[in-house]
Write a protein that holds these residues in place. Structure first.
Motif, mmCIF file in Angstrom:
data_model
loop_
_atom_site.group_PDB
_atom_site.id
_atom_site.type_symbol
_atom_site.label_atom_id
_atom_site.label_comp_id
_atom_site.label_asym_id
_atom_site.label_seq_id
_atom_site.Cartn_x
_atom_site.Cartn_y
_atom_site.Cartn_z
ATOM 1 N N GLY A 174 0.941 -1.335 0.038
ATOM 2 C CA GLY A 174 0.013 0.182 -0.083
ATOM 3 C C GLY A 174 0.898 1.240 -0.136
ATOM 4 N N GLY A 175 0.297 2.355 0.001
ATOM 5 C CA GLY A 175 1.060 3.808 0.073
ATOM 6 C C GLY A 175 0.035 4.785 0.603
ATOM 7 N N ASP A 176 0.727 5.445 1.399
ATOM 8 C CA ASP A 176 -0.016 6.751 2.079
ATOM 9 C C ASP A 176 -0.571 7.756 1.123
ATOM 10 N N PRO A 177 -1.425 8.510 1.280
ATOM 11 C CA PRO A 177 -1.505 9.859 0.296
ATOM 12 C C PRO A 177 -0.609 10.918 0.628
ATOM 13 N N ARG A 178 -0.504 11.727 -0.466
ATOM 14 C CA ARG A 178 0.262 12.794 -0.603
ATOM 15 C C ARG A 178 0.120 13.735 0.617
ATOM 16 N N THR A 179 1.267 14.267 0.895
ATOM 17 C CA THR A 179 1.246 15.412 2.145
ATOM 18 C C THR A 179 0.769 16.689 1.850
ATOM 19 N N GLY A 180 1.193 17.099 0.550
ATOM 20 C CA GLY A 180 1.059 18.582 0.258
ATOM 21 C C GLY A 180 2.119 19.543 0.827
ATOM 22 N N ASP A 181 2.991 18.977 1.120
ATOM 23 C CA ASP A 181 4.209 19.571 1.446
ATOM 24 C C ASP A 181 5.400 20.220 0.358
ATOM 25 N N ASP A 182 6.073 21.158 0.797
ATOM 26 C CA ASP A 182 6.592 21.868 -0.419
ATOM 27 C C ASP A 182 7.895 21.035 -0.520
ATOM 28 N N PRO A 183 8.616 20.903 -1.612
ATOM 29 C CA PRO A 183 10.096 20.275 -1.513
ATOM 30 C C PRO A 183 10.951 20.738 -0.607
ATOM 31 N N PRO A 184 11.601 19.560 0.140
ATOM 32 C CA PRO A 184 12.578 20.107 1.204
ATOM 33 C C PRO A 184 13.902 20.672 0.489
ATOM 34 N N THR A 258 10.127 13.745 4.826
ATOM 35 C CA THR A 258 10.898 14.204 3.618
ATOM 36 C C THR A 258 10.893 13.310 2.801
ATOM 37 N N LEU A 259 10.837 12.131 2.886
ATOM 38 C CA LEU A 259 10.834 11.360 1.722
ATOM 39 C C LEU A 259 9.571 11.234 0.708
ATOM 40 N N PHE A 260 8.402 11.530 1.474
ATOM 41 C CA PHE A 260 7.300 11.661 0.652
ATOM 42 C C PHE A 260 7.286 13.004 -0.021
ATOM 43 N N SER A 261 7.791 14.102 0.414
ATOM 44 C CA SER A 261 7.703 15.295 -0.082
ATOM 45 C C SER A 261 8.593 15.353 -1.342
ATOM 46 N N LEU A 262 9.818 14.444 -1.195
ATOM 47 C CA LEU A 262 10.656 14.253 -2.448
ATOM 48 C C LEU A 262 9.900 13.509 -3.573
ATOM 49 N N TRP A 263 9.008 12.544 -3.220
ATOM 50 C CA TRP A 263 8.521 12.008 -4.162
ATOM 51 C C TRP A 263 7.325 12.972 -4.908
ATOM 52 N N GLU A 264 6.620 13.397 -4.032
ATOM 53 C CA GLU A 264 5.490 14.431 -4.322
ATOM 54 C C GLU A 264 5.710 15.563 -5.197
ATOM 55 N N ASN A 265 7.070 16.185 -5.128
ATOM 56 C CA ASN A 265 7.449 17.194 -5.745
ATOM 57 C C ASN A 265 8.546 17.172 -7.092
ATOM 58 N N ALA A 266 8.910 15.653 -7.213
ATOM 59 C CA ALA A 266 9.740 15.544 -8.226
ATOM 60 C C ALA A 266 9.076 15.651 -9.632
ATOM 61 N N GLY A 267 10.019 15.914 -10.557
ATOM 62 C CA GLY A 267 9.584 16.106 -12.003
ATOM 63 C C GLY A 267 9.544 14.721 -12.603
ATOM 64 N N ALA A 268 10.488 13.866 -12.174
ATOM 65 C CA ALA A 268 10.553 12.570 -12.838
ATOM 66 C C ALA A 268 11.024 11.624 -11.627
ATOM 67 N N TYR A 269 10.579 10.581 -11.448
ATOM 68 C CA TYR A 269 10.876 9.557 -10.491
ATOM 69 C C TYR A 269 11.559 8.403 -11.233
ATOM 70 N N PHE A 270 12.802 8.095 -11.200
ATOM 71 C CA PHE A 270 13.186 6.854 -11.921
ATOM 72 C C PHE A 270 13.174 5.636 -10.815
ATOM 73 N N HIS A 271 12.318 4.510 -11.410
ATOM 74 C CA HIS A 271 12.245 3.476 -10.981
ATOM 75 C C HIS A 271 12.812 2.333 -11.810
ATOM 76 N N GLY A 272 13.970 1.671 -10.988
ATOM 77 C CA GLY A 272 14.721 1.026 -12.214
ATOM 78 C C GLY A 272 14.838 -0.543 -11.530
ATOM 79 N N HIS A 273 13.699 -0.712 -10.595
ATOM 80 C CA HIS A 273 13.885 -2.339 -9.740
ATOM 81 C C HIS A 273 13.255 -3.389 -11.201
ATOM 82 N N SER A 274 14.090 -4.261 -11.196
ATOM 83 C CA SER A 274 13.810 -5.357 -12.325
ATOM 84 C C SER A 274 13.323 -6.823 -11.721
ATOM 85 N N VAL A 275 13.483 -7.049 -10.615
ATOM 86 C CA VAL A 275 13.301 -8.227 -9.915
ATOM 87 C C VAL A 275 12.448 -8.296 -8.811
ATOM 88 N N GLY A 276 11.281 -8.941 -8.972
ATOM 89 C CA GLY A 276 10.182 -8.860 -7.887
ATOM 90 C C GLY A 276 9.036 -8.424 -8.401
#
Length: 378
Positions: A174-184, A258-276
């Protein structure tokens, strides 16, 4: 009579290390809310000491083990399973097929086991031949001795059915909803690329860092994660951050705000996981509305649907995908909207925890009832 569930195979409760630990931080209090006596086995060095992270109704049991990359899972799993054999919970939720070696002992004690198989561990590039062999044998033992298998993605379930002939229960993360915080730290909204990953080869770390070196003269690059044991990747990222003012490395980040704020405000999130299968970090990124550039795998396509740019695991393909997304605000908004909706529809913690609760209850005797809690969580 209150029924007891033992959770075996994570770093414990409360812990902020990885996906299993994130699941347990949500699941353990949920089960306590719904009448279970919850026991979580863990490692002393991995537990948070902050009282705000803890639910006093969840019993944390620390057993001994060897803290090393190759031996920790097996040794802590062995001592946790031995303790459970002695105390005999009503049902055990076991994480990781490496603990398949210990399932026969739980089975002899007539303890039903639900095993979250995680990914295909023996295909992970980070393991050497000996470790891959151990995981493969553990996988066969899991298929033979587990009462029920749990798959975190449908594609992973299909793969396991091909390998072992066993079906299982699909329960994602699962995931928690966005926080609405500014980027750190003064980062501009939608102006940087973010990667959040453990530094292991199968997460496309090398190709991403090669792409980052191509981009960092004109693009802000934010990296969250580490190997957990030091080594080549950590050294390379540290050097890249030291030499390039556009590169920022947070290391392992346990501050969710801080982590959720980084995700929320990113212009691009790179997800490179290949196994799982369903990756917890990806689901949380979606819940935060991060526009995603993802390595093209069947697992990532299952989770993301039409809400991402899919790229090959090469530096050029990754760099091109990142630049495309960073330079297209309409595409960013489109992917953000799709991902947020998919997270809401399919990947909420309430739904995930309810599914685990149901699966655990199905392994109790037909005349057994999990008592409703007498007091609510304080």
């Amino acid at each position: 009579m209150t029924r007891t569930v033992a959770i075996i195979g994570t770093r414990g409760y409360p812990s902020f290390y990885g996906g299993f630990e994130t699941l347990v931080r949500h699941l353990a209090p949920y089960l306590a809310d719904h009448g279970w006596n919850v026991v979580v086995y863990g490692r002393h060095t991995a537990l948070s000491s902050n009282p705000a992270d803890m639910d006093p109704r969840v019993q944390s049991v620390v057993t001994p083990g060897i803290d090393s990359k190759s031996a920790s899972t097996l040794t802590y799993g062995a001592t946790s399973s031995l303790h459970a054999v002695i105390t005999k919970p009503d049902v055990a939720l076991v994480m990781n097929v490496a603990n398949g070696f210990w399932l026969p002992f739980l089975r002899l004690r007539k303890i039903p086991t639900l095993v979250n198989v995680d990914g295909i561990e023996w295909e992970r590039e980070k393991w050497g031949l000996v470790a891959k062999t151990i995981f493969a044998i553990g996988g066969r033992a899991t298929a033979q001795h587990a009462t029920t298998l749990i798959y975190d993605s449908r594609e992973l379930g299909a793969r396991w059915e091909d390998l072992s002939g066993r079906t299982g229960v699909f329960i994602p993360y699962g995931g928690d909803p966005r926080t609405g915080d500014d980027p750190p730290d003064g980062l501009g909204r939608r102006k940087y690329v973010l990667m959040v990953a453990r530094f292991v080869p199968e997460n496309t770390i090398t190709a991403f860092l090669d792409a980052a070196e191509k981009l960092c003269d004109r693009v802000k690059v934010v990296i969250v994660g580490s190997s957990g044991y030091g080594g080549e990747f950590d050294e390379r990222v540290a050097l890249l951050a030291a030499e390039n003012p556009n590169v920022r490395w947070y290391g392992h980040l346990s501050d969710d705000d801080t982590l959720f704020s980084l995700w929320e405000n990113a212009g691009a999130y790179f997800h490179g996981h290949s196994v799982g299968g369903t990756n917890p970090a990806l689901v949380q990124a979606m819940a935060c509305g991060a526009p995603v550039v993802a390595r093209d795998t069947v697992y990532n396509r299952e989770v993301l649907g039409e809400g991402a740019l899919f790229v090959d695991p090469t530096a050029n393909s990754i760099a091109a995908g990142i630049e495309t997304l960073l330079n297209d605000t309409e595409l960013q908004q489109k992917f953000s909207t799709i991902s947020t909706q998919r997270a809401h529809d399919h990947y909420t913690w309430e739904r995930v925890c309810a599914d685990y609760d149901s699966a655990l209850r199905s392994h109790l005797p037909s005349d057994a009832v999990v008592s409703e809690p007498k007091t609510a969580r304080e």
